[in-house]
Design a protein around this motif. Structure first.
Motif, PDB file in Angstrom:
ATOM      1  N   GLN A 143       0.841  -1.186   0.000  1.00  0.00           N
ATOM      2  CA  GLN A 143       0.000   0.000   0.000  1.00  0.00           C
ATOM      3  C   GLN A 143       0.883   1.246   0.000  1.00  0.00           C
ATOM      4  OE1 GLN A 143      -3.336   0.276  -0.053  1.00  0.00           O
ATOM      5  NE2 GLN A 143      -3.731  -1.898  -0.149  1.00  0.00           N
ATOM      6  N   VAL A 218       1.053   6.458   4.119  1.00  0.00           N
ATOM      7  CA  VAL A 218      -0.130   6.111   3.335  1.00  0.00           C
ATOM      8  C   VAL A 218      -1.298   5.871   4.278  1.00  0.00           C
ATOM      9  CG1 VAL A 218      -1.143   4.492   1.688  1.00  0.00           C
ATOM     10  CG2 VAL A 218       1.267   5.121   1.499  1.00  0.00           C
ATOM     11  N   GLU A 219      -2.434   6.507   3.966  1.00  0.00           N
ATOM     12  CA  GLU A 219      -3.636   6.337   4.775  1.00  0.00           C
ATOM     13  C   GLU A 219      -4.843   6.306   3.849  1.00  0.00           C
ATOM     14  OE1 GLU A 219      -6.085   9.001   7.981  1.00  0.00           O
ATOM     15  OE2 GLU A 219      -3.911   8.846   8.240  1.00  0.00           O
ATOM     16  N   GLN A 220      -5.765   5.400   4.105  1.00  0.00           N
ATOM     17  CA  GLN A 220      -6.956   5.289   3.267  1.00  0.00           C
ATOM     18  C   GLN A 220      -8.048   6.183   3.822  1.00  0.00           C
ATOM     19  OE1 GLN A 220      -9.515   1.592   2.790  1.00  0.00           O
ATOM     20  NE2 GLN A 220      -8.357   1.549   0.870  1.00  0.00           N
ATOM     21  N   ASN A 225      -6.309   5.853  -1.351  1.00  0.00           N
ATOM     22  CA  ASN A 225      -5.040   5.864  -0.623  1.00  0.00           C
ATOM     23  C   ASN A 225      -4.364   7.228  -0.802  1.00  0.00           C
ATOM     24  OD1 ASN A 225      -5.255   3.244   0.317  1.00  0.00           O
ATOM     25  ND2 ASN A 225      -4.326   2.372  -1.508  1.00  0.00           N
TER      26      ASN A 225
END
Length: 608
Positions: A143, A218-220, A225
């Motif tokens: 990710q 990285v953060e959703q 993303n």
């Protein structure tokens, strides 16, 4: 950009025959799973291209994680004296499938050597999902999307780049710390961001130091993303009650975009650049904080709000008269440590006492000011005897229990022995030295003539004697009046504190000047604020927990001070708190604050 050149001979003439063929094709997997990342590529067989436009990628079906990235490949071959050349440019996107179904990406277009070309359409079927925790090549365990360098002129929407503002608590009591966080979310190549924190009315604000080099993670968010980073954080101590506003802030950012129409070879060999900088304004929303008043304050309230512990210790319990001893009181915990009042130690009346020495070992954290404040009280007993020092109390408001708590130390017992010299005590007759008898109780009569002296030549009862006696009585009466007046003044604690306010303020400003010369901005601003708040608190007899701009203004007006005199002092407090976090030259800011503080205290002191 990747460039590969293959040359069959080190020396050759320009090609006698060049084989060129123009084609433009798209390539992608025919079937993928939900959540799987895959490549979508467009390849054109020439390098003389411009105006690449991708077909509309369904936003509800695919998430564009990266792209387009460009790679170039060229090759030359010479066979039997004949030269041939082949060149290709490939545009690559990284996509992630969002939902099941069959989807078609329309043809892309490009202008190659003056001709308008269209690629083939791409049909992709999305079914199933990627197994979690699997080791396959198509899983979502990777990710790490890169921020997208988009084509020049591509609009940047509010979902591509935005700032979220969060407060650790939306409802607090006075002096309870609140953590304010500004977090950046981006899908584009953000290279610079600037924003100025406004002066927050009703808050005592301190900024938490964060690394200058920002590290994105990285953060959703909303199924996409994002690259995210915590940009700035502030700890706020509310000084007023009611609904307090943190206003919106406009940040100025710079986003890098790529100009696809520039020949990459020309940009590389001629010193040009295919990237352009685009200015983008991002507005961070405001926040509202509800501040409740503290419950009715108990006697001895220190002004502390948070979570604290207290420890008291004495360096010795057996000593001699005129020997000093120290009681050390340490307050530890998290909260508004820098705004609390020092604990009160009740020494016996005939002890000489001195101002406490303060040791500040605190640091700013996301929970507030954390660490210890140590107070060392020095005292000197003047007479021998047995003395008791009562337990020391520290009253604060516990933000977890929502109630006042009283911390109590153990009492201390002092055993003071007889000192050496300078001490007057009533001794028992048994302690008196025995009278030594002479060796003989019968003495010889002194023989010989006697010398008599008349009373006229004697100092006793003479005029000089009476004048000296009168002078001594006059000196005694004068000293008695002076010391009695001083004792009365010292007994009036409020008046004594008011009288010493200017002297204490000058002493603190002198210390602040030393910190300014040593280029220590953080300690300088803290000391300047102590000088301003401490002066007006002592002068007007206002407890620390009741100090506020409104309270100060009301008290001064009640004493008949005009607005023209009050304004410079309030401006000095505002200037000090503002410049603590203002960007620019720290030295210049400190000079400005120092002059404003001097002006504010001087103008007010002249009227009071």
């Amino acid at each position: 950009m990747f460039v590969a050149l293959w040359v069959a001979s080190s020396v050759f003439n320009l090609p006698s025959s060049i084989c060129l063929a123009q084609s433009f094709r798209a390539n992608a997997p025919q079937q993928v799973a939900v959540g799987q990342q895959f490549r979508l590529t467009y390849t054109v067989s020439t390098q003389d291209v411009s105006g690449f436009r991708v077909g509309q990628i369904p936003e509800d079906a695919f998430d564009v994680l990266m792209g387009p990235s460009t790679s170039t490949q060229s090759s030359f071959t010479i066979v039997n004296g004949k030269t041939s050349q082949s060149s290709t440019i490939t545009y690559t996107y990284i996509l992630s499938a969002l939902k099941e179904g069959s989807f078609t990406i329309p043809p892309a277009t490009i202008k190659a050597e003056g001709n308008q070309l269209s690629s083939n359409a791409v049909k992709i079927t999305v079914s199933g999902s990627v197994p979690s925790g699997g080791g396959g090549g198509g899983g979502r365990h990777s990710q790490q999307p890169q921020t997208e360098t988009r084509s020049a002129g591509t609009p940047i929407s509010g979902s591509d780049l935005f700032i979220k503002v969060s407060a650790s608590k939306k409802r607090v009591v006075e002096q309870e710390p609140v953590l304010l966080t500004y977090k950046v979310y981006t899908l584009v190549s953000l290279t610079q961001l600037e924003g100025k924190m406004p002066d927050l009315k009703g808050f005592h604000t301190q900024e938490i130091p964060l690394p200058q080099e920002k590290s994105f993670k990285v953060e959703q968010f909303n199924g996409r993303n994002y690259k995210t980073v915590t940009w700035s954080q502030y700890v706020m101590f509310p000084q007023m009650t009611g609904k307090l506003q943190v206003p919106p802030i406009t940040f100025n950012g710079i986003v890098v975009q790529q100009n696809r129409n520039i020949d990459p070879f020309e940009a590389f060999f001629n010193g040009g650049s295919s990237y352009v900088e685009v200015k983008k304004q991002i507005q961070a929303p405001g926040v509202e904080i509800e501040v409740d008043p503290l419950p009715a304050r108990p006697d001895g309230f220190s002004g502390g709000v948070g979570r604290f512990t207290m420890k008291a210790e004495i360096d010795k319990e057996e000593l001699k008269a005129n020997d000093p001893f120290t009681i050390k009181v340490t307050v530890s915990g998290t909260g508004n440590l820098k705004l609390i009042k020092q604990p009160v130690v009740k020494f016996p009346k005939d002890f000489d006492t001195y101002d406490a020495r303060l040791t500040d070992k605190t640091r700013l954290t996301t929970s507030g000011v954390e660490g210890t404040m140590t107070y060392e009280f020095l005292a000197v007993p003047r007479h021998q005897g047995q003395y008791d020092i009562p337990a020391i109390e520290f009253v604060y408001y516990d933000t977890q229990e929502k109630a006042y708590r009283t911390l109590t130390s153990q009492p201390f017992h002092l055993s003071v022995a007889k000192g050496e010299g300078g001490e007057s005590h009533i001794q028992d007759f048994t302690e008196q030295e025995d009278i030594q008898l002479l060796a003989s109780d019968i003495r010889h009569i002194h023989l010989g003539g006697s010398r008599l002296q008349t009373s006229a030549g004697s100092f006793f009862a003479s005029a000089t004697y009476w004048i000296a006696l009168a002078l001594l009585v006059l000196v005694f009466v004068s000293l008695f009046v002076i010391f009695r007046k001083r004792a009365i003044e010292n007994a009036d604690v409020v008046r004594h504190a008011s009288k010493r306010a200017g002297k204490v303020a000058r002493k603190r400003l002198k210390k602040a000047a030393g910190l300014m010369a040593a280029n220590k901005p953080g300690e300088f601003y803290d000391e300047a604020l102590r000088a301003l708040w401490g002066y007006v608190g002592d002068k007007l007899n206002i407890p620390v927990e009741q100090l506020s701009r409104e309270n100060i203004t009301d008290r001064l007006k009640a004493r008949g001070i005009d607005d023209a005199t009050i304004a410079p002092f309030i401006e000095a407090i505002d200037e000090c708190e503002f410049e603590r976090y203002a960007p620019g030259d720290p030295k210049g800011n400190m000079n400005k604050v120092y002059e404003q503080a001097m002006k504010g205290i001087t103008s007010l002191n002249e009227k009071l």
